[in-house]
Design a protein around this motif. Structure first.
Motif, PDB file in Angstrom:
ATOM      1  N   UNK A  76       0.793  -1.229   0.000  1.00 35.94           N
ATOM      2  CA  UNK A  76       0.000   0.000   0.000  1.00 35.94           C
ATOM      3  C   UNK A  76       0.819   1.269   0.000  1.00 35.94           C
ATOM      4  N   UNK A  77       2.162   1.164   0.057  1.00 32.13           N
ATOM      5  CA  UNK A  77       3.007   2.367   0.071  1.00 32.13           C
ATOM      6  C   UNK A  77       2.851   3.113  -1.249  1.00 32.13           C
ATOM      7  N   UNK A  91       0.792  -1.881  -7.601  1.00 35.45           N
ATOM      8  CA  UNK A  91       0.635  -1.804  -9.056  1.00 35.45           C
ATOM      9  C   UNK A  91       1.836  -2.385  -9.794  1.00 35.45           C
ATOM     10  N   UNK A  92       2.934  -2.594  -9.084  1.00 37.15           N
ATOM     11  CA  UNK A  92       4.131  -3.165  -9.705  1.00 37.15           C
ATOM     12  C   UNK A  92       4.279  -4.648  -9.377  1.00 37.15           C
ATOM     13  N   UNK A  93       3.338  -5.190  -8.639  1.00 36.42           N
ATOM     14  CA  UNK A  93       3.442  -6.584  -8.208  1.00 36.42           C
ATOM     15  C   UNK A  93       2.498  -7.482  -8.989  1.00 36.42           C
ATOM     16  N   UNK A  94       2.751  -8.785  -8.841  1.00 39.24           N
ATOM     17  CA  UNK A  94       1.837  -9.781  -9.393  1.00 39.24           C
ATOM     18  C   UNK A  94       2.109 -10.206 -10.816  1.00 39.24           C
ATOM     19  N   UNK A  95       3.107  -9.594 -11.457  1.00 40.76           N
ATOM     20  CA  UNK A  95       3.357  -9.931 -12.861  1.00 40.76           C
ATOM     21  C   UNK A  95       4.623 -10.771 -13.025  1.00 40.76           C
ATOM     22  N   UNK A  96       5.746 -10.248 -12.523  1.00 41.62           N
ATOM     23  CA  UNK A  96       7.041 -10.866 -12.763  1.00 41.62           C
ATOM     24  C   UNK A  96       7.926 -10.669 -11.528  1.00 41.62           C
ATOM     25  N   UNK A  97       9.045 -11.388 -11.446  1.00 45.61           N
ATOM     26  CA  UNK A  97      10.025 -11.078 -10.390  1.00 45.61           C
ATOM     27  C   UNK A  97      10.500  -9.636 -10.553  1.00 45.61           C
ATOM     28  N   UNK A 177       7.762   8.663   4.692  1.00 48.50           N
ATOM     29  CA  UNK A 177       7.062   7.551   5.334  1.00 48.50           C
ATOM     30  C   UNK A 177       7.012   6.327   4.424  1.00 48.50           C
ATOM     31  N   UNK A 178       6.707   6.545   3.159  1.00 48.78           N
ATOM     32  CA  UNK A 178       6.645   5.420   2.216  1.00 48.78           C
ATOM     33  C   UNK A 178       8.031   4.839   1.982  1.00 48.78           C
TER      34      UNK A 178
END
Length: 314
Positions: A76-77, A91-97, A177-178
């Protein structure tokens, strides 16, 4: 043999005594453009002193890169991409390493070298960014902007030189913070220097699974293409690698006014030079002692070099 030893001794004597003085007070580093400008303006001007050396020591002790294998980055950052759009890490996860590099754009030392080493390791791989893996470079400096991130991305895409892979590279900037949440999740502890606006940090990259879990750490400035290839493939399968022995290479501040480094990449290099000198010195000492013992004992017996009766030869 004696000539070779004398030559080695001459080489040893040319090595500067690395440990003769403290790294912060051992004299100026090689002239930089910033220092040249300083001297051109007023060569007689008093030079400001460095900060308390004890503070440098305590700062260096706080810089870490802990291997948190299996830890999850904060999905969520929120950051901004090179175009200034607000994005969450999810949004950058779930596709590839993902190959994660934590850097900052104004870094005068290791950050560019980390990215340079990453590109060198990626170029020979049969894998393609944007197809087989993604590269995620996140700035640890809240003052970095999407404009500076875009410039960095353009430069490294040119070096990578694989057309059509633009979608596999993200250079993100964000708020403290992020940044801290992401750094903490992968064990990356950096220390800001308010006096210079720069950061002390370690050099290395983290390979993440498609879901954003730390799978493998690679430290330093040069990464083996074979090891990186294996790490990306293992992360693609959701597997966590094993801990590796790490000697952290630290980045600290270059003081353009004094022309010195306030921590010591310089000290690391001096440590290696000292170790080399000691090793050569020990080798020469052992050789000289062996030769002295041989002479004291009368030397080896003279024998016929053409003998074939099994007698020892000299």
């Amino acid at each position: 043999m004696k000539a070779a030893r004398l030559g080695l001794l001459s080489f040893l004597l040319t090595i500067p005594p690395a440990a003769a003085a403290d790294g912060d007070a051992a004299g100026p580093a090689p002239t930089s453009p910033s220092r040249a400008r300083f001297e051109a303006i007023d060569p007689t001007a008093p030079r400001p002193t460095l900060s308390n050396p004890e503070a440098h020591g305590s700062t260096a002790a706080r810089v870490k890169f802990e291997q948190k294998l299996g830890s999850q980055i904060p999905t969520g950052a929120t950051f901004r991409d090179e175009e200034g759009r607000e994005v969450q890490l999810s949004s950058r996860l779930g596709r590839r390493p993902i190959v994660l590099a934590l850097v900052f754009h104004r870094c005068p030392l290791l950050c560019n070298k980390v990215l340079d080493g990453l590109v060198r390791a990626l170029k020979p791989l049969p894998l393609d960014a944007g197809i087989d893996f993604d590269v995620l470079a996140v700035s640890i400096d809240p003052k970095d902007t999407p404009e500076s991130a875009l410039a960095k991305k353009a430069g490294y895409l040119e070096r990578y030189d694989r057309p059509g892979t633009e979608g596999g590279w993200s250079f993100l900037t964000g708020e403290k913070d992020a940044i801290d949440a992401l750094c903490d999740s992968v064990g990356f502890e950096y220390v800001p220097n308010p006096a210079t606006g720069q950061y002390a940090h370690a050099a290395g990259i983290v390979v993440l699974t498609p879901g954003g879990k730390a799978s493998q750490y690679l430290f330093g400035l040069e990464y083996s293409p074979k090891e990186l290839d294996a790490a990306i493939r293992a992360a693609g399968e959701g597997r966590a690698g094993s801990r590796i022995a790490a000697m952290l290479l630290l980045c600290y501040d270059y003081d353009s006014a004094t022309g010195t480094y306030t921590l010591s990449v310089v000290r690391v290099l001096r440590a290696f030079a000292t170790l080399t000198a000691l090793s050569l010195g020990l080798y020469l000492l052992l050789m000289f002692r062996r030769e002295a013992r041989t002479r004291a004992g009368g030397g080896p017996p003279d024998v016929d070099p053409t003998a074939t009766d099994g007698a020892p030869r000299t």
